[in-house]
Scaffold this active site. Structure first.
Site, mmCIF file in Angstrom:
data_model
loop_
_atom_site.group_PDB
_atom_site.id
_atom_site.type_symbol
_atom_site.label_atom_id
_atom_site.label_comp_id
_atom_site.label_asym_id
_atom_site.label_seq_id
_atom_site.Cartn_x
_atom_site.Cartn_y
_atom_site.Cartn_z
ATOM 1 N N GLN A 49 45.177 -4.544 60.659
ATOM 2 C CA GLN A 49 45.148 -4.424 62.120
ATOM 3 C C GLN A 49 45.868 -5.622 62.734
ATOM 4 O O GLN A 49 45.425 -6.760 62.565
ATOM 5 C CB GLN A 49 43.682 -4.399 62.569
ATOM 6 C CG GLN A 49 43.470 -4.299 64.056
ATOM 7 C CD GLN A 49 42.018 -4.580 64.421
ATOM 8 O OE1 GLN A 49 41.277 -5.192 63.656
ATOM 9 N NE2 GLN A 49 41.604 -4.145 65.586
ATOM 10 N N SER A 101 45.180 -9.220 67.197
ATOM 11 C CA SER A 101 44.954 -10.583 67.687
ATOM 12 C C SER A 101 46.209 -11.432 67.585
ATOM 13 O O SER A 101 47.001 -11.302 66.654
ATOM 14 C CB SER A 101 43.843 -11.259 66.886
ATOM 15 O OG SER A 101 42.659 -10.517 66.974
ATOM 16 N N GLU A 157 35.994 0.249 65.367
ATOM 17 C CA GLU A 157 35.806 -0.994 64.610
ATOM 18 C C GLU A 157 34.355 -1.454 64.679
ATOM 19 O O GLU A 157 33.773 -1.914 63.706
ATOM 20 C CB GLU A 157 36.726 -2.073 65.183
ATOM 21 C CG GLU A 157 36.600 -3.426 64.489
ATOM 22 C CD GLU A 157 37.650 -4.430 64.963
ATOM 23 O OE1 GLU A 157 38.212 -4.244 66.058
ATOM 24 O OE2 GLU A 157 37.897 -5.387 64.229
ATOM 25 N N GLU A 168 29.426 -12.883 72.370
ATOM 26 C CA GLU A 168 29.427 -13.113 73.826
ATOM 27 C C GLU A 168 30.085 -11.928 74.540
ATOM 28 O O GLU A 168 29.575 -11.418 75.538
ATOM 29 C CB GLU A 168 30.200 -14.405 74.167
ATOM 30 C CG GLU A 168 29.521 -15.700 73.738
ATOM 31 C CD GLU A 168 29.651 -15.977 72.246
ATOM 32 O OE1 GLU A 168 30.513 -15.369 71.585
ATOM 33 O OE2 GLU A 168 28.870 -16.802 71.718
HETATM 34 C C1 LIG Z 1 36.833 -12.813 59.589
HETATM 35 C C2 LIG Z 1 37.718 -12.339 60.706
HETATM 36 C C3 LIG Z 1 38.559 -11.258 60.504
HETATM 37 C C4 LIG Z 1 39.408 -10.823 61.535
HETATM 38 N N1 LIG Z 1 40.265 -9.790 61.275
HETATM 39 C C5 LIG Z 1 41.135 -9.398 62.246
HETATM 40 C C6 LIG Z 1 42.116 -8.395 61.971
HETATM 41 O O1 LIG Z 1 42.175 -7.845 60.869
HETATM 42 N N2 LIG Z 1 43.001 -8.061 62.936
HETATM 43 C C7 LIG Z 1 42.966 -8.633 64.176
HETATM 44 O O2 LIG Z 1 43.766 -8.247 65.016
HETATM 45 N N3 LIG Z 1 42.069 -9.599 64.475
HETATM 46 C C8 LIG Z 1 41.157 -9.999 63.530
HETATM 47 N N4 LIG Z 1 40.242 -11.000 63.799
HETATM 48 C C9 LIG Z 1 40.309 -11.671 65.096
HETATM 49 C C10 LIG Z 1 39.138 -11.394 66.020
HETATM 50 O O3 LIG Z 1 39.225 -10.114 66.580
HETATM 51 C C11 LIG Z 1 39.164 -12.484 67.092
HETATM 52 O O4 LIG Z 1 38.920 -13.720 66.426
HETATM 53 C C12 LIG Z 1 38.141 -12.269 68.163
HETATM 54 O O5 LIG Z 1 38.496 -11.164 68.963
HETATM 55 C C13 LIG Z 1 37.980 -13.506 69.060
HETATM 56 O O6 LIG Z 1 39.203 -13.953 69.549
HETATM 57 P P1 LIG Z 1 39.657 -15.471 69.402
HETATM 58 O O7 LIG Z 1 39.455 -15.887 67.984
HETATM 59 O O8 LIG Z 1 41.006 -15.580 69.999
HETATM 60 O O9 LIG Z 1 38.606 -16.300 70.256
HETATM 61 P P2 LIG Z 1 38.616 -16.484 71.841
HETATM 62 O O10 LIG Z 1 38.842 -15.169 72.499
HETATM 63 O O11 LIG Z 1 39.539 -17.594 72.179
HETATM 64 O O12 LIG Z 1 37.110 -16.939 72.099
HETATM 65 C C14 LIG Z 1 36.642 -18.260 71.836
HETATM 66 C C15 LIG Z 1 35.192 -18.338 72.288
HETATM 67 O O13 LIG Z 1 35.113 -18.088 73.719
HETATM 68 C C16 LIG Z 1 34.238 -16.999 73.971
HETATM 69 N N5 LIG Z 1 34.762 -16.192 75.073
HETATM 70 C C17 LIG Z 1 36.040 -15.771 75.234
HETATM 71 N N6 LIG Z 1 36.158 -15.029 76.344
HETATM 72 C C18 LIG Z 1 34.910 -14.965 76.899
HETATM 73 C C19 LIG Z 1 34.362 -14.311 78.058
HETATM 74 N N7 LIG Z 1 35.132 -13.582 78.873
HETATM 75 N N8 LIG Z 1 33.036 -14.450 78.285
HETATM 76 C C20 LIG Z 1 32.245 -15.187 77.465
HETATM 77 N N9 LIG Z 1 32.706 -15.832 76.354
HETATM 78 C C21 LIG Z 1 34.008 -15.705 76.071
HETATM 79 C C22 LIG Z 1 34.196 -16.192 72.687
HETATM 80 O O14 LIG Z 1 33.005 -15.433 72.569
HETATM 81 C C23 LIG Z 1 34.296 -17.290 71.626
HETATM 82 O O15 LIG Z 1 33.031 -17.850 71.406
HETATM 83 C C24 LIG Z 1 39.388 -11.468 62.797
HETATM 84 C C25 LIG Z 1 38.519 -12.549 63.017
HETATM 85 C C26 LIG Z 1 37.706 -12.995 61.982
HETATM 86 C C27 LIG Z 1 36.800 -14.157 62.241
#
Ligand SMILES: Cc1cc2nc3c(=O)[nH]c(=O)nc-3n(C[C@H](O)[C@H](O)[C@H](O)COP(=O)(O)OP(=O)(O)OC[C@H]3O[C@@H](n4cnc5c(N)ncnc54)[C@H](O)[C@@H]3O)c2cc1C
Length: 383
Positions: free
Chosen positions: A107, A110, A225, A360
């Site tokens: 996928q 991100s 998902e 969250e």
């Molecule tokens: C093990 C693992 C596998 C993954 N596999 C995939 C994959 O195969 N393909 C893919 O596309 N992605 C994948 N991901 C990515 C995953 O979908 C993202 O990490 C996730 O959506 C969070 O985005 P971010 O890491 O950019 O964190 P951010 O969005 O930057 O968030 C950082 C923190 O801020 C908080 N936050 C952000 N916005 C808000 C809001 N509006 N209100 C309250 N709190 C908020 C979040 O909850 C988090 O605690 C994977 C992640 C992990 C950990």
């Protein structure tokens, strides 16, 4: 025996698990509609009720068939329902190799600045004749290193902000310009990757849904998902709560034995509620319209898994802090609950409340869309 059980039993007589190569077994399952029984006839299904899928899967696992849920988690759980809903006849033909295990999926949603805020996707797709030119960077791409195809979300119209102007593609990961680099996790392993897309020429036939309609298609993937990530166990005491019971049995009495037993019982009760909700969510999602059960289940699974492995590690005392092997490997299977090593499982499950939507974000989704509470103020409204 139900008619469906009869059908599976008859299939297993003609294709015994013990003597049929796994790939052939799965191809035959697809051809006879026992891959995704709720899908349309001819596409791996029989047009049956949504709950039939979980029933059939359990029957095959019970007969000793291999479990592909971790090896092709994105293919089976997210790509298949999205392709089934939006795919052209040519795209629907991808379902057979997806189910058989011949083609693993990943996928590509991100990006470094687009995780929770997926509408900020910046990977650019511009149409040149009948080919799209795609450039950008994706991150956290689970199983990208073994994937033959990827679900790609890209911005096709930079003048349309946010949700509009996104287009969804079924990307051939072997196209020139696709570069997959490992990302090492806290466990030492690299289940996921960074993917760099440098002027990748993607045929228009790989577009899933209309140009500019990628957000709608992506929502189908995301709702599925949330149901696919929590494993659906049909019996009580399955992993990971089974691991907590085993750790409790193995730990010596001690002065806190009563408190620990009490803790275990609370985890067991939560686990049962979560398991039953998971079955409900799976049944609802299989109909093509995943409901709020999926978001409830994903949220509870993440928080519960973390609590379970905190308990497991605590039962092991100081030994629980030790890791025997910190080698960098690139597994060919996604282990959402962590592997057999309790300490690694403790570390891996930390990610459960991030992957597939953070806790969250899921709480906000449930508050606004299920409970009907007032909307969160937008960041600009707070300034
Ligand atoms: C093990 C693992 C596998 C993954 N596999 C995939 C994959 O195969 N393909 C893919 O596309 N992605 C994948 N991901 C990515 C995953 O979908 C993202 O990490 C996730 O959506 C969070 O985005 P971010 O890491 O950019 O964190 P951010 O969005 O930057 O968030 C950082 C923190 O801020 C908080 N936050 C952000 N916005 C808000 C809001 N509006 N209100 C309250 N709190 C908020 C979040 O909850 C988090 O605690 C994977 C992640 C992990 C950990």
């Amino acid at each position: 025996m139900t008619a469906l059980e009869d059908r599976v039993a008859d299939f297993l007589v003609r294709h015994p698990v013990a003597t049929t190569p796994d790939r052939s077994l799965r191809e035959a399952r697809f051809d006879e509609g026992l891959a995704f029984p709720h899908f349309a006839v001819g596409h791996g299904g029989l047009g049956l009720s949504p709950s039939s899928s979980a029933v059939v899967e359990q029957l095959f696992l019970g007969a000793g068939a291999q479990d592909w849920s971790g090896r092709n988690v994105i293919g089976l759980g997210m790509a298949a329902p999205t392709i089934h809903q939006y795919g052209t006849p040519e795209q629907l033909s991808l379902l057979r190799p997806l189910f058989s295990g011949e083609e693993i999926w990943c996928q590509l949603f991100s990006e470094p600045d687009a995780g929770s805020d997926l509408a900020s996707v910046r990977t650019r797709a511009s149409l040149d004749g009948s080919t799209w030119m795609v450039s950008g960077q994706k991150v956290w791409t689970t199983l990208g290193h073994v994937a033959r195809r990827g679900l790609l979300l890209a911005r096709s119209d930079p003048s349309s902000g946010r949700h509009r102007g996104l287009t969804y593609f079924l990307l051939d990961m072997r196209l020139p310009g696709v570069d997959v680099q490992p990302l090492r996790q806290i466990t030492g392993e690299a289940e996921f990757n960074e993917v760099f897309l440098d002027e990748v020429r993607v045929p228009d036939s790989a577009r899933l849904g209309g140009a500019g309609e990628g957000w709608r298609v992506a929502m189908t993937t995301l709702m599925n998902e949330r149901v696919a990530i929590p494993a659906v166990a049909d019996e009580s005491g399955h992993d990971p709560i089974g691991r907590a019971v085993a750790a409790h049995r193995a730990s010596s009495g001690g002065s806190d034995a009563g408190a620990r037993r009490d803790q275990l019982m609370k985890l067991w009760s939560r686990s049962e509620v979560s398991r039953l909700n998971g079955l409900r969510a799976f049944a609802a999602a299989s109909g093509g319209e995943p409901g709020p059960e999926g978001s409830v289940g994903k949220l509870e699974m993440a928080e519960l898994n973390k609590a379970i492995f905190e308990f497991v590690v605590a039962c092991r005392g100081p030994h629980g802090m030790l890791i025997d092997n910190y080698d960098m490997t690139r597994p060919d299977s996604a282990a959402v609950h962590g592997g057999a090593d309790d300490a690694k499982a403790f570390l891996r499950t930390r990610a459960n409340s991030i992957e597939g939507g953070t806790s969250e974000i899921l709480r906000t989704v449930l508050a606004e869309r299920v409970l009907g509470l007032p909307k969160e103020p937008a960041p600009t409204a707070l300034m």
